[in-house]
Motif scaffolding. Structure first.
Motif, PDB file in Angstrom:
ATOM      1  N   GLY A  13       0.821  -1.193   0.000  1.00 14.61           N
ATOM      2  CA  GLY A  13       0.000   0.000   0.000  1.00 14.61           C
ATOM      3  C   GLY A  13       0.855   1.241   0.000  1.00 14.61           C
ATOM      4  O   GLY A  13       2.068   1.182   0.056  1.00 14.61           O
ATOM      5  N   ARG A  14       0.184   2.374  -0.055  1.00 14.89           N
ATOM      6  CA  ARG A  14       0.910   3.627  -0.111  1.00 14.89           C
ATOM      7  C   ARG A  14       0.236   4.643   0.795  1.00 14.89           C
ATOM      8  O   ARG A  14      -0.978   4.654   0.901  1.00 14.89           O
ATOM      9  CB  ARG A  14       0.955   4.139  -1.551  1.00 14.89           C
ATOM     10  N   PRO A  15       1.010   5.520   1.454  1.00 17.05           N
ATOM     11  CA  PRO A  15       0.440   6.411   2.454  1.00 17.05           C
ATOM     12  C   PRO A  15      -0.204   7.660   1.881  1.00 17.05           C
ATOM     13  O   PRO A  15      -0.002   8.021   0.733  1.00 17.05           O
ATOM     14  CB  PRO A  15       1.661   6.799   3.285  1.00 17.05           C
ATOM     15  N   ARG A  16      -0.982   8.311   2.733  1.00 16.88           N
ATOM     16  CA  ARG A  16      -1.571   9.593   2.382  1.00 16.88           C
ATOM     17  C   ARG A  16      -0.469  10.621   2.147  1.00 16.88           C
ATOM     18  O   ARG A  16       0.556  10.623   2.802  1.00 16.88           O
ATOM     19  CB  ARG A  16      -2.454  10.056   3.542  1.00 16.88           C
ATOM     20  N   ILE A  17      -0.672  11.512   1.198  1.00 17.63           N
ATOM     21  CA  ILE A  17       0.300  12.567   0.965  1.00 17.63           C
ATOM     22  C   ILE A  17      -0.347  13.900   1.287  1.00 17.63           C
ATOM     23  O   ILE A  17      -1.502  14.144   0.994  1.00 17.63           O
ATOM     24  CB  ILE A  17       0.833  12.554  -0.479  1.00 17.63           C
ATOM     25  N   GLN A 138     -22.234  -0.947 -13.450  1.00 15.75           N
ATOM     26  CA  GLN A 138     -21.801  -2.258 -13.913  1.00 15.75           C
ATOM     27  C   GLN A 138     -20.778  -2.920 -12.997  1.00 15.75           C
ATOM     28  O   GLN A 138     -20.690  -4.148 -12.946  1.00 15.75           O
ATOM     29  CB  GLN A 138     -21.202  -2.144 -15.325  1.00 15.75           C
ATOM     30  N   ILE A 139     -19.992  -2.099 -12.288  1.00 15.19           N
ATOM     31  CA  ILE A 139     -18.923  -2.645 -11.457  1.00 15.19           C
ATOM     32  C   ILE A 139     -18.989  -2.063 -10.049  1.00 15.19           C
ATOM     33  O   ILE A 139     -18.979  -0.847  -9.870  1.00 15.19           O
ATOM     34  CB  ILE A 139     -17.538  -2.334 -12.055  1.00 15.19           C
ATOM     35  N   GLU A 140     -19.054  -2.934  -9.078  1.00 18.93           N
ATOM     36  CA  GLU A 140     -18.993  -2.523  -7.668  1.00 18.93           C
ATOM     37  C   GLU A 140     -17.539  -2.603  -7.213  1.00 18.93           C
ATOM     38  O   GLU A 140     -16.947  -3.685  -7.176  1.00 18.93           O
ATOM     39  CB  GLU A 140     -19.857  -3.451  -6.809  1.00 18.93           C
ATOM     40  N   MET A 141     -16.961  -1.456  -6.890  1.00 16.47           N
ATOM     41  CA  MET A 141     -15.542  -1.395  -6.542  1.00 16.47           C
ATOM     42  C   MET A 141     -15.316  -1.560  -5.030  1.00 16.47           C
ATOM     43  O   MET A 141     -16.008  -0.962  -4.215  1.00 16.47           O
ATOM     44  CB  MET A 141     -14.952  -0.055  -6.978  1.00 16.47           C
ATOM     45  N   THR A 142     -14.333  -2.369  -4.694  1.00 19.45           N
ATOM     46  CA  THR A 142     -13.800  -2.445  -3.337  1.00 19.45           C
ATOM     47  C   THR A 142     -12.337  -2.084  -3.440  1.00 19.45           C
ATOM     48  O   THR A 142     -11.559  -2.756  -4.116  1.00 19.45           O
ATOM     49  CB  THR A 142     -13.950  -3.856  -2.749  1.00 19.45           C
ATOM     50  N   ARG A 143     -11.949  -0.994  -2.790  1.00 23.68           N
ATOM     51  CA  ARG A 143     -10.581  -0.489  -2.902  1.00 23.68           C
ATOM     52  C   ARG A 143      -9.873  -0.608  -1.559  1.00 23.68           C
ATOM     53  O   ARG A 143     -10.402  -0.173  -0.535  1.00 23.68           O
ATOM     54  CB  ARG A 143     -10.582   0.974  -3.357  1.00 23.68           C
ATOM     55  N   ILE A 144      -8.675  -1.177  -1.585  1.00 26.36           N
ATOM     56  CA  ILE A 144      -7.897  -1.287  -0.353  1.00 26.36           C
ATOM     57  C   ILE A 144      -6.472  -0.801  -0.599  1.00 26.36           C
ATOM     58  O   ILE A 144      -5.944  -0.862  -1.709  1.00 26.36           O
ATOM     59  CB  ILE A 144      -7.863  -2.724   0.209  1.00 26.36           C
ATOM     60  N   ASP A 145      -5.857  -0.302   0.462  1.00 27.26           N
ATOM     61  CA  ASP A 145      -4.482   0.174   0.392  1.00 27.26           C
ATOM     62  C   ASP A 145      -3.914   0.149   1.801  1.00 27.26           C
ATOM     63  O   ASP A 145      -4.653   0.340   2.774  1.00 27.26           O
ATOM     64  CB  ASP A 145      -4.435   1.591  -0.179  1.00 27.26           C
ATOM     65  N   LEU A 146      -2.628  -0.090   1.905  1.00 24.81           N
ATOM     66  CA  LEU A 146      -2.014  -0.155   3.220  1.00 24.81           C
ATOM     67  C   LEU A 146      -2.194   1.147   3.977  1.00 24.81           C
ATOM     68  O   LEU A 146      -2.360   1.160   5.188  1.00 24.81           O
ATOM     69  CB  LEU A 146      -0.518  -0.474   3.090  1.00 24.81           C
ATOM     70  N   ASN A 147      -2.196   2.259   3.250  1.00 20.94           N
ATOM     71  CA  ASN A 147      -2.450   3.560   3.850  1.00 20.94           C
ATOM     72  C   ASN A 147      -3.441   4.314   2.975  1.00 20.94           C
ATOM     73  O   ASN A 147      -3.061   4.895   1.956  1.00 20.94           O
ATOM     74  CB  ASN A 147      -1.153   4.362   3.994  1.00 20.94           C
ATOM     75  N   SER A 148      -4.680   4.286   3.364  1.00 21.69           N
ATOM     76  CA  SER A 148      -5.743   4.903   2.579  1.00 21.69           C
ATOM     77  C   SER A 148      -5.503   6.390   2.392  1.00 21.69           C
ATOM     78  O   SER A 148      -5.085   7.095   3.302  1.00 21.69           O
ATOM     79  CB  SER A 148      -7.092   4.696   3.275  1.00 21.69           C
ATOM     80  N   GLN A 149      -5.791   6.869   1.182  1.00 17.80           N
ATOM     81  CA  GLN A 149      -5.637   8.286   0.878  1.00 17.80           C
ATOM     82  C   GLN A 149      -6.942   9.059   1.023  1.00 17.80           C
ATOM     83  O   GLN A 149      -6.986  10.252   0.728  1.00 17.80           O
ATOM     84  CB  GLN A 149      -5.101   8.454  -0.551  1.00 17.80           C
ATOM     85  N   GLY A 150      -8.002   8.388   1.454  1.00 15.39           N
ATOM     86  CA  GLY A 150      -9.243   9.114   1.648  1.00 15.39           C
ATOM     87  C   GLY A 150     -10.451   8.207   1.615  1.00 15.39           C
ATOM     88  O   GLY A 150     -10.336   6.982   1.488  1.00 15.39           O
ATOM     89  N   GLY A 152     -13.497   5.963   0.571  1.00 11.86           N
ATOM     90  CA  GLY A 152     -13.652   5.093  -0.585  1.00 11.86           C
ATOM     91  C   GLY A 152     -12.513   4.111  -0.753  1.00 11.86           C
ATOM     92  O   GLY A 152     -12.585   3.196  -1.570  1.00 11.86           O
ATOM     93  N   ILE A 153     -11.434   4.293   0.031  1.00 12.66           N
ATOM     94  CA  ILE A 153     -10.304   3.368   0.004  1.00 12.66           C
ATOM     95  C   ILE A 153     -10.088   2.862   1.426  1.00 12.66           C
ATOM     96  O   ILE A 153      -9.771   3.634   2.328  1.00 12.66           O
ATOM     97  CB  ILE A 153      -9.023   4.042  -0.515  1.00 12.66           C
ATOM     98  N   GLU A 154     -10.292   1.587   1.616  1.00 15.19           N
ATOM     99  CA  GLU A 154     -10.158   0.990   2.949  1.00 15.19           C
ATOM    100  C   GLU A 154      -8.689   0.755   3.284  1.00 15.19           C
ATOM    101  O   GLU A 154      -7.925   0.244   2.458  1.00 15.19           O
ATOM    102  CB  GLU A 154     -10.912  -0.339   3.002  1.00 15.19           C
ATOM    103  N   LYS A 155      -8.297   1.118   4.491  1.00  9.41           N
ATOM    104  CA  LYS A 155      -6.934   0.875   4.931  1.00  9.41           C
ATOM    105  C   LYS A 155      -6.799  -0.590   5.325  1.00  9.41           C
ATOM    106  O   LYS A 155      -7.354  -1.035   6.339  1.00  9.41           O
ATOM    107  CB  LYS A 155      -6.592   1.775   6.129  1.00  9.41           C
ATOM    108  N   GLN A 156      -6.068  -1.343   4.506  1.00  8.48           N
ATOM    109  CA  GLN A 156      -5.964  -2.783   4.749  1.00  8.48           C
ATOM    110  C   GLN A 156      -4.787  -3.375   3.983  1.00  8.48           C
ATOM    111  O   GLN A 156      -4.499  -2.987   2.848  1.00  8.48           O
ATOM    112  CB  GLN A 156      -7.249  -3.493   4.326  1.00  8.48           C
TER     113      GLN A 156
END
Length: 288
Positions: A13-17, A138-150, A152-156
Motif C-alpha cells: 500500500g501507499r500512504p496519504r500525501i 456495472q462494477i462494484e468497486m472495493t478499494r484497499i491500500d495499506l495507507n488509505s488516501q481518503g 472510498g479506500i479501505e486501509k488494509q
C-alpha cells in the motif's frame, strides 16, 4: 521492535500525501522510486538475517530520502495524464473488448450480461476516480491500500484480509497494478499470487472470461531480470490455475489479463538464474 513489526506486513500500500499537487521532474520521480525500492529490499534482507542495527540504519536512510510519503507522491504522479496516465484504462478497454462491460453510454438493454453488478477488488488503490471507477452501474468497486488516501479506500493489507467464507465475499475481478513489484521478498510475492485465487469467484463455464486478474508490472521486471521473464510468469500463473488472455507492453510497463480457469497445483518455483548481464536486475517470484 518497530522495525521487525513493519516486516510482518507486505508493504504494497501507499500512504496519504499532504501535498498531492507537488510536481517533480520525471527523472526525479524515477530516482525516488528506484531508491525507495532498493532500500526496501535491503531493509527486508537485514530483518530476515536478524541484523537489527543494519535494519535500523536502512530504515533511517529510507526516512532521510523522504520515506513512503515522497515515494507515494512520485508513484501517484507517474499516473498523471502527462506521464502515461491511469493503468486501469487498459483494463477497461480489455473488459469492453471481451464484452464483460459496455460503454458508459450504453442503454440498460445493451448491457445484457451486466444487469448484475460485477465485483472488483483493487489492491493498492490510489484513487476513487480512475477509469475503472467510472462504471458504477456495472462494477462494484472495493478499494484497499495499506495507507488509505481518503474516503472510498479501505486501509488494509491484502495479505491480512480475512479469507472469504462465502461466494458473496469473492470477486469477479482483482486489479493488482504495480503492487507485486513493491513486495520486497520473492517468496512473499509468490504467497500474494497464491492468495489471490481464494478471493476470485469459482466458475464452471468453459471458456468464460471471468473471473480475472489484471496484473501490471514495470517492464524491467519482465524484460531485464536475471531470474524472471514472461515465460516464467506464464508458467507460474498456469500452475496457479490462470490462463493469459491479454498482454501489452509499453516503454515502461507490462500489462496482463489472466482468467482463472482451474485450480492451483503444488508445483514449486525456485529462484534460478535464467539470464545475466551487467545492467540486469534481480527481480524474481518464488512459489513454495
Amino acid at each position: 521492535m518497530a522495525v521487525k513489526k513493519r516486516q510482518k506486513t507486505l508493504s504494497h500500500g501507499r500512504p496519504r500525501i499532504s501535498n498531492p499537487k507537488e510536481r517533480m521532474s520525471s527523472q526525479r520521480s524515477r530516482t525516488i522510486i528506484r531508491t525507495h525500492h532498493r532500500l526496501q529490499k535491503e531493509h527486508a534482507a537485514a530483518v530476515k538475517k536478524g541484523d537489527t542495527k543494519l535494519a535500523e540504519k536502512i530504515a533511517k536512510d529510507i526516512e532521510e530520502n523522504g520515506g513512503l510519503k515522497v515515494y507515494q507522491a512520485a508513484s501517484k504522479q507517474g499516473q498523471s495524464k502527462d506521464r502515461g496516465g491511469d493503468s486501469s484504462k487498459v483494463l477497461v478497454e480489455w473488459l469492453q473488448d471481451a464484452g464483460v462491460i459496455q460503454s458508459k453510454n450504453s442503454t440498460t438493454e445493451d448491457k445484457g450480461i451486466n444487469s448484475k453488478q460485477l465485483r472488483c477488488l483493487e489492491v493498492g488503490a490510489l484513487s476513487t476516480k480512475n477509469e475503472i471507477s467510472k462504471f458504477p452501474q456495472q462494477i462494484e468497486m472495493t478499494r484497499i491500500d495499506l495507507n488509505s488516501q481518503g474516503p472510498g479506500i479501505e486501509k488494509q493489507d491484502f495479505m491480512e484480509r480475512p479469507l472469504p467464507t462465502s461466494s458473496e465475499e469473492t470477486f469477479d475481478m482483482i486489479s493488482l497494478s504495480l503492487v507485486l513489484n513493491y513486495v520486497p521478498d520473492p517468496a512473499q510475492r509468490g504467497e500474494m499470487l497464491k492468495r489471490l485465487t481464494h478471493f476470485l469467484k469459482n466458475t464452471t463455464t468453459e471458456g468464460a472470461v471471468l473471473p480475472i486478474l489484471f496484473l501490471v508490472l514495470p517492464l524491467p521486471c519482465v524484460d531485464n531480470s536475471r531470474y524472471f521473464n514472461e515465460l516464467l510468469l506464464t508458467r507460474i500463473m498456469k500452475n496457479l490455475g490462470f490462463s493469459m488472455r491479454k498482454k501489452k507492453k509499453t516503454s515502461k510497463l507490462c500489462y496482463y489479463l489472466f482468467s482463472l480457469t482451474g485450480k492451483s497445483n503444488s508445483v514449486k518455483t525456485e529462484k534460478r538464474k535464467i539470464s545475466d548481464g551487467a545492467i540486469m536486475n534481480n527481480f524474481s517470484i518464488v512459489v513454495d
